[in-house]
Design an enzyme around this catalytic site. Structure first.
Site, mmCIF file in Angstrom:
data_model
loop_
_atom_site.group_PDB
_atom_site.id
_atom_site.type_symbol
_atom_site.label_atom_id
_atom_site.label_comp_id
_atom_site.label_asym_id
_atom_site.label_seq_id
_atom_site.Cartn_x
_atom_site.Cartn_y
_atom_site.Cartn_z
ATOM 1 C CB CYS B 237 -32.473 58.392 9.472
ATOM 2 S SG CYS B 237 -32.405 57.788 7.734
ATOM 3 C CB CYS B 240 -30.549 54.122 8.834
ATOM 4 S SG CYS B 240 -30.164 55.505 9.449
ATOM 5 C CB CYS B 262 -28.503 59.463 7.355
ATOM 6 S SG CYS B 262 -28.984 58.757 8.875
#
Lengths: 262, 288
Positions: B237, B240, B262
């Protein structure tokens, strides 16, 4: 102990099979025995009840009276009264049905290989490689080039579709094949090739078959025995050559003499 | 004071839907017909899911609504507002805080608990539909467990693409009995169908409800030589840095730049709040 070998009992015994459409007769009081490895032809004009009879035999129509006894592991089972799941199972294992129009018997939006493989998957095959190998084998046995395996039947000619339908039906090694006008709608040279193929497969696999047709040439080539129908009744039965060469009933005489001689 | 009955539907309708839900839970994977109502939204926007949610909600519940994993897309926002207005229930974006989660096309990344209910919006509940157009025939096939046709679809995938290319709405077999369409979730989510929470599926236009009780065995169909595979983009991602979540591909400009993030926005937010950083996350506070 009684000898239970298949040879000494008929594969299919039909007794008093009757189907009415309201007040009209579909077929009435039809009875015959079909022996293993035997091909029977049912001939008659349009509306004589031959397709009704075939659909009753194959379990597509519920007859109003009569029994259809099929030899299942040495036991004669009445397929008219058997449970629907059992009958449908029979329809994808021991029985096969070849429709007049290939589009009725094929999934037109599924590839040729998928069409042939469907019956294998329906009886539990779950190995892609094996399914594909048998599909390819059968596609080639019915004289369709192996490289057409991933084409859809919509891309096939009428004759190829009909041959594909036959491959799809025979892949699970049925014992009894119902055919409804298998050569209807095909031109004569394609018909000849299909008949040749069918004759080879029937002999090679020892199939029993019931063929409904109005084409006397088809039964002359394929059928051992003949049943002539008129207005829902069987008017004459006998060996194919006997019935065609020496017709006894007036209607059979008319039928035989109506064939154009080229 | 609103003039709406609690959760919009009248009590008799909710009762009827609850009966269908109970029947669905009693026969996992079986499609229970129900008298779907007109809802104040078009078919295809989750009318089935909304009716199931309405019949399941109590005043103490906390509702979360996601669309493709995101809490902030049109469909999710409008359904959440709908229930805020008609049921006055608490709403949240946090998976762990919700008691009922209505979803479209995803299962949250975070494992659900026994106290949570997941409600799916289902467009076409019949897994056999595209191969067998007759409803009479498909119902018979379900009744008699004639599921060979489902494998024809997978066969076609392999024949055409060399692998099972079905990537969403991947058919499953429930408790060794019914073949079920898990709604258009990515097949990445299929293994998560065996979970602690109750899963309810509502198809409004098609008028069907089905369900999976907690810990129900759900097996994705496959071939012996082409086993089921979970797939996701082979990236982390961008925000994150998660390497295990299902990712959306986002096109950044018209020169081919793109990023993967995500699809579960709450999961991504929670990871960033815990200090995780992806390669494309900006400096400073990720969330104001």
């Amino acid at each position: 102990m009684k000898d239970m070998s298949v040879q000494d009992r008929p594969l299919l015994r039909v007794e008093g099979l009757t189907k009415f459409y309201g007040g009209r007769i579909g077929c009435e009081g039809v009875g015959f025995d079909l022996w293993p490895g035997e091909v029977m032809g049912i001939v008659g004009e349009s509306g004589s009840g031959k397709t009704t009879l075939l659909n009753c035999l194959a379990g597509h129509l519920a007859p109003d009276a009569g029994r259809v006894l099929f030899d299942l592991d040495g036991e004669a089972v009445d397929t008219v009264t058997m449970s629907e799941p059992a009958r449908r199972k029979l329809g994808r294992t021991d029985w096969a049905f070849v429709h007049q129009h290939a589009a009725d018997g094929l999934r037109m939006n599924v590839s040729a290989g998928g069409n042939v493989g469907e019956r294998l998957m329906a009886v539990g095959a779950r190995h892609y490689g094996d399914i594909r190998a048998s599909a390819l084998d059968w596609i080639e046995r019915v004289e369709i080039p192996g490289d057409r395996i991933d084409d859809r039947p919509t891309a096939f000619s009428g004759g190829m579709r009909q041959r594909l339908q036959i491959a799809r039906n025979l892949v699970t090694g049925p014992r009894l094949v119902f055919m409804d006008e298998p050569t209807g709608g095909l031109d004569v040279s394609v018909q000849a090739r299909l008949l040749d193929l069918l004759r080879g497969l029937v002999r090679e696999m020892g199939l029993s078959a019931i063929i409904v047709t109005h084409d006397l040439a088809v039964v002359r080539l394929l059928a051992d025995r003949l049943m002539v129908m008129k207005d829902g009744h069987v008017v004459e039965t006998g060996l194919t050559d006997q019935v065609l060469d020496d017709p006894q009933h007036g209607y059979t005489q008319l039928l035989v003499s109506s064939v154009l001689q080229v | 004071m609103s003039d709406y009955n609690f959760a919009y539907l009248d009590e008799q309708t909710k009762r009827m839907i609850r009966r269908a839900i109970l029947k669905g839970l009693a026969i996992p994977g079986y499609q229970v017909p129900f008298a779907s109502r007109e809802m104040p939204m078009p078919y295809g926007w989750g009318t089935g899911g909304v009716q199931v949610s309405a019949a399941t909600l109590t005043p103490d519940d906390t509702l979360k609504v996601i669309d493709q994993g995101a809490d902030d897309t049109t469909n999710a926002v409008s359904i959440r507002k709908f229930f805020e207005k008609t049921a006055k229930v608490a709403v949240t974006e946090r998976t762990a805080e919700a008691t009922i989660i209505q979803t479209r096309h995803r299962i949250p990344e975070e494992d659900l608990t026994e106290d949570q209910i997941l409600v799916y919006q289902v467009p076409i509940p019949e897994p056999l539909r595209f191969l067998e157009p007759s409803e009479v025939e498909t119902r018979k096939m379900h009744a008699l467990e004639e599921y060979g046709l489902m494998h024809v679809k997978l066969y076609e995938d392999i024949a055409r693409h060399g692998e099972i290319s079905t990537a969403y709405a991947y058919p499953v077999k429930v408790e060794d009995r019914y073949v079920m369409d898990p709604s258009p979730i990515p097949k990445f989510d299929n293994p998560k169908l065996e979970m602690a929470g109750i899963q309810l599926f509502g198809a409004g236009r098609e008028q069907r409800i089905y369900a999976l009780p907690p810990y129900t065995r759900v097996v994705s169909l496959d071939f012996e030589d082409h086993p089921f595979e979970r797939t996701r983009a082979q990236e982390d991602c961008g925000l994150c840095g998660a390497g295990d979540s299902y990712l959306d591909e986002v096109i950044m400009d018209d020169a081919g730049a793109r990023m993967f993030v995500c699809s579960d926005t709450d999961y991504c937010r929670a990871r960033r709040e815990a200090g995780h950083r992806g390669a494309m996350a900006g400096e400073g506070e990720a969330f104001a």
